[in-house]
Motif scaffolding. Structure first.
Motif, mmCIF file in Angstrom:
data_model
loop_
_atom_site.group_PDB
_atom_site.id
_atom_site.type_symbol
_atom_site.label_atom_id
_atom_site.label_comp_id
_atom_site.label_asym_id
_atom_site.label_seq_id
_atom_site.Cartn_x
_atom_site.Cartn_y
_atom_site.Cartn_z
ATOM 1 N N VAL A 261 0.838 -1.205 0.000
ATOM 2 C CA VAL A 261 0.000 0.000 0.000
ATOM 3 C C VAL A 261 0.872 1.254 0.000
ATOM 4 C CG1 VAL A 261 -1.651 1.349 1.351
ATOM 5 C CG2 VAL A 261 -1.995 -1.113 1.063
ATOM 6 N N GLN A 262 1.932 1.234 0.795
ATOM 7 C CA GLN A 262 2.849 2.378 0.830
ATOM 8 C C GLN A 262 3.454 2.631 -0.552
ATOM 9 O OE1 GLN A 262 6.125 1.957 3.590
ATOM 10 N NE2 GLN A 262 7.183 3.765 2.802
ATOM 11 N N SER A 263 3.908 1.572 -1.209
ATOM 12 C CA SER A 263 4.485 1.707 -2.546
ATOM 13 C C SER A 263 3.446 2.217 -3.536
ATOM 14 C CB SER A 263 5.040 0.358 -3.005
ATOM 15 O OG SER A 263 5.517 0.434 -4.335
ATOM 16 N N PHE A 264 2.212 1.705 -3.427
ATOM 17 C CA PHE A 264 1.139 2.146 -4.326
ATOM 18 C C PHE A 264 0.908 3.652 -4.188
ATOM 19 C CE2 PHE A 264 -3.247 3.087 -5.363
ATOM 20 C CZ PHE A 264 -3.440 2.406 -6.559
ATOM 21 N N LYS A 265 0.830 4.131 -2.958
ATOM 22 C CA LYS A 265 0.584 5.551 -2.723
ATOM 23 C C LYS A 265 1.730 6.412 -3.246
ATOM 24 C CE LYS A 265 -2.415 4.932 1.320
ATOM 25 N NZ LYS A 265 -2.550 5.131 2.789
ATOM 26 N N GLU A 266 2.957 5.914 -3.101
ATOM 27 C CA GLU A 266 4.113 6.686 -3.549
ATOM 28 C C GLU A 266 4.170 6.800 -5.074
ATOM 29 O OE1 GLU A 266 7.322 4.578 -1.783
ATOM 30 O OE2 GLU A 266 7.112 5.529 0.186
ATOM 31 N N THR A 267 3.645 5.789 -5.772
ATOM 32 C CA THR A 267 3.710 5.802 -7.242
ATOM 33 C C THR A 267 2.407 6.254 -7.889
ATOM 34 O OG1 THR A 267 3.110 3.438 -7.280
ATOM 35 C CG2 THR A 267 5.461 3.983 -7.334
ATOM 36 N N LEU A 268 1.381 6.536 -7.095
ATOM 37 C CA LEU A 268 0.102 6.978 -7.645
ATOM 38 C C LEU A 268 0.242 8.243 -8.497
ATOM 39 C CD1 LEU A 268 -2.906 6.462 -7.911
ATOM 40 C CD2 LEU A 268 -3.256 7.637 -5.711
ATOM 41 N N PRO A 269 1.033 9.241 -8.086
ATOM 42 C CA PRO A 269 1.195 10.423 -8.951
ATOM 43 C C PRO A 269 1.742 10.073 -10.335
ATOM 44 C CG PRO A 269 1.980 10.905 -6.740
ATOM 45 C CD PRO A 269 1.709 9.434 -6.778
ATOM 46 N N GLN A 270 2.650 9.101 -10.392
ATOM 47 C CA GLN A 270 3.182 8.680 -11.689
ATOM 48 C C GLN A 270 2.107 7.996 -12.523
ATOM 49 O OE1 GLN A 270 6.497 6.885 -9.253
ATOM 50 N NE2 GLN A 270 7.594 7.161 -11.173
ATOM 51 N N MET A 271 1.249 7.211 -11.862
ATOM 52 C CA MET A 271 0.172 6.546 -12.590
ATOM 53 C C MET A 271 -0.810 7.570 -13.162
ATOM 54 S SD MET A 271 -0.630 3.029 -10.450
ATOM 55 C CE MET A 271 -0.114 3.381 -8.777
ATOM 56 N N ARG A 272 -1.058 8.647 -12.417
ATOM 57 C CA ARG A 272 -1.936 9.704 -12.923
ATOM 58 C C ARG A 272 -1.363 10.328 -14.192
ATOM 59 N NH1 ARG A 272 -2.249 11.956 -6.959
ATOM 60 N NH2 ARG A 272 -4.076 10.838 -6.151
ATOM 61 N N ILE A 273 -0.062 10.568 -14.183
ATOM 62 C CA ILE A 273 0.593 11.162 -15.349
ATOM 63 C C ILE A 273 0.515 10.223 -16.544
ATOM 64 C CG2 ILE A 273 2.819 11.913 -16.291
ATOM 65 C CD1 ILE A 273 3.532 12.859 -13.434
ATOM 66 N N ILE A 274 0.829 8.950 -16.309
ATOM 67 C CA ILE A 274 0.807 7.974 -17.396
ATOM 68 C C ILE A 274 -0.601 7.818 -17.961
ATOM 69 C CG2 ILE A 274 1.083 5.513 -17.936
ATOM 70 C CD1 ILE A 274 3.460 5.508 -15.991
ATOM 71 N N SER A 275 -1.603 7.864 -17.099
ATOM 72 C CA SER A 275 -2.985 7.703 -17.572
ATOM 73 C C SER A 275 -3.362 8.820 -18.545
ATOM 74 C CB SER A 275 -3.960 7.668 -16.392
ATOM 75 O OG SER A 275 -4.052 8.931 -15.759
ATOM 76 N N LYS A 276 -2.936 10.030 -18.247
ATOM 77 C CA LYS A 276 -3.226 11.154 -19.139
ATOM 78 C C LYS A 276 -2.455 11.025 -20.447
ATOM 79 C CE LYS A 276 -4.146 14.437 -15.385
ATOM 80 N NZ LYS A 276 -3.691 15.672 -14.691
ATOM 81 N N GLN A 277 -1.179 10.668 -20.344
ATOM 82 C CA GLN A 277 -0.359 10.520 -21.543
ATOM 83 C C GLN A 277 -0.883 9.394 -22.427
ATOM 84 O OE1 GLN A 277 3.510 9.915 -19.787
ATOM 85 N NE2 GLN A 277 4.004 12.099 -19.806
ATOM 86 N N SER A 278 -1.269 8.286 -21.805
ATOM 87 C CA SER A 278 -1.751 7.139 -22.561
ATOM 88 C C SER A 278 -3.031 7.479 -23.319
ATOM 89 C CB SER A 278 -1.995 5.954 -21.621
ATOM 90 O OG SER A 278 -0.807 5.556 -20.994
ATOM 91 N N GLN A 279 -3.936 8.198 -22.656
ATOM 92 C CA GLN A 279 -5.188 8.550 -23.306
ATOM 93 C C GLN A 279 -4.954 9.462 -24.504
ATOM 94 O OE1 GLN A 279 -7.910 7.153 -22.835
ATOM 95 N NE2 GLN A 279 -9.227 8.391 -24.141
ATOM 96 N N LEU A 280 -4.017 10.392 -24.384
ATOM 97 C CA LEU A 280 -3.696 11.278 -25.504
ATOM 98 C C LEU A 280 -3.140 10.477 -26.680
ATOM 99 C CD1 LEU A 280 -2.079 14.302 -23.616
ATOM 100 C CD2 LEU A 280 -4.286 14.273 -24.788
#
Length: 415
Positions: free
Chosen positions: A136-155
């Motif tokens: 869970v700690q690792s997930f929370k730390e990398t969540l900002p990166q997942m948000r960025i990738i989600s936007k880039q992937s959709q574009l």
């Protein structure tokens, strides 16, 4: 009667070789993981999640396991049909933590942890994942990166149809992010990662892309780490699902494994976490759940993925082998799957991949690709030049997580 599997013509990696990565893993990394688990459980003693008596018993059992491991004591016996033969085929004098094959003892440590939890938690309805807090700690730390990738992937998806260039970018994304999610190796240092596709020591990416561009029925992902890496895997699965008619099979672990390997609970946690996001992640979660409901995506587990057997034994696992054989392509993720594929042997690096995968090289089995960050002392399929150039470039190239591979095997079976 099942045909006996011949062993590789090379030594298996073990902690008996002083100074080797296997030795350092058994000496330092595995005890460190157990200490982290004990610390995490100790912090729960004052919570209401689990009875303190149960947690104290689990902590005591894990401390004993750590004591026996660090002192190279005899391995505990097992009556489990997938474990007993593997333990009994080891020479009696070598049935210890440092002397037995590294792959077996590392897997056995996690098996024993699961046995401890199962034994101590028999009266508790909620299953305890002793690595949960770490994940869970690792997930929370990398969540900002997942948000960025989600936007880039959709574009990317909105701007392009199904094409090799986009598919190649998504696969590179998976390779370049693999190491950031492996908590069994990065509990102390999360800074190491492949920083360029130029660091792929085997690069069959073009062939893999060509193969994936032509799938139309089914593809299987044999998953590795949860969290960030699982997310990148699902981005690739989403792209393939959107642009083809395929069914995606996601093979995960049936128990907590190697700290961060994906279980059903980890998958569900990722979806639920995305549900409360006000970003593209929420849209992805909604779409993924719809595909799960419609059976376009199927997630399942098999105890074979959490046993000590090499994938040389896959053809003997008739149900699993037949199930995997329904796919047009299989993607094996991560270092552990690679180690199991090549029997964790101390192969010369110039060994042909087909010569290191045993019976699978001659079986009616779909094309498969290994997507791996190099984090252990086994690697095959390199050229003679690479054999000399890589150690000169980086003496720790095999184990430091800065190099990786995309390695394809495609059986040609005479009709």
């Amino acid at each position: 009667m099942e045909k006996k599997i011949e062993k590789p013509p090379v030594n298996l990696l073990s902690g008996s070789v002083t100074g080797s990565f296997a030795y350092l893993t058994v000496k330092d990394r595995l005890p460190h993981i157990l200490t982290k688990v004990i610390d995490a459980l100790s912090r729960q003693l004052n919570s209401d999640t689990y009875p303190p008596k149960v947690l104290k018993d689990i902590i005591s059992d894990i401390a004993e396991l750590k004591y026996n491991l660090t002192r190279n004591r005899k391995l505990p016996e097992s009556n489990h049909p997938l474990w007993k033969p593997s333990l009994e085929e080891i020479e009696v004098s070598k049935r210890t933590w440092f002397d037995a094959p590294w792959l077996l003892i590392e897997c056995y440590m996690y098996e024993l942890l699961n046995q401890i939890v199962s034994t101590r938690c028999q009266e508790i309805p909620k299953k305890l994942d002793i690595f949960w807090d770490l994940k869970v700690q690792s997930f929370k730390e990398t969540l900002p990166q997942m948000r960025i990738i989600s936007k880039q992937s959709q574009l990317i998806w909105e701007a392009n149809s199904f094409n090799p260039a986009t598919l190649s970018k998504l696969i590179e994304l998976i390779i370049l992010t693999n190491n950031q999610a492996d908590l069994s190796l990065s509990l102390e240092d999360t800074s190491k990662a492949i920083n360029s596709s130029k660091n792929l020591v085997v690069n069959d990416l073009g062939k893999v892309v060509d193969l994936l561009m032509n799938v139309n029925k089914q593809i299987t992902f044999v998953l590795d780490n949860s969290g960030f890496e699982l997310y990148s895997d699902l981005c690739l699965a989403e792209y393939l699902t959107k642009h083809t008619t395929i069914t995606v099979i996601l093979e995960c672990k049936n128990n907590p494994w190697f700290v961060s390997d994906t279980t059903m609970n980890d998958f569900q946690f990722l979806l639920e976490s995305f549900d409360v996001e006000s970003t593209e992640l929420q849209r992805q979660s909604t779409q993924w759940k719809a595909w799960l409901d419609s059976k376009r995506w199927i997630i399942r587990s098999n105890e074979f993925w959490t046993c000590p057997l090499s994938f040389w034994y896959l053809p003997q696992q008739s149900d699993l082998f037949q199930s995997l054989s329904q796919s047009e392509v299989i993607i094996f993720k991560g270092d552990l799957n690679y180690r199991k594929m090549v029997y964790d042997g101390n192969w010369p690096v110039t060994t042909q991949f087909a010569d290191a995968i045993g019976p699978l090289a001659h079986s009616k089995f779909p094309p498969f690709v290994m997507l791996r960050t190099c984090k252990s002392d086994t690697c095959v399929g390199l050229s003679a030049n690479q054999e000399h150039e890589l150690p000169a470039l980086d003496k720790d190239w095999m184990v430091n997580g800065k190099f990786g591979l995309v390695q394809l095997h495609h059986n040609i079976i005479p009709s």
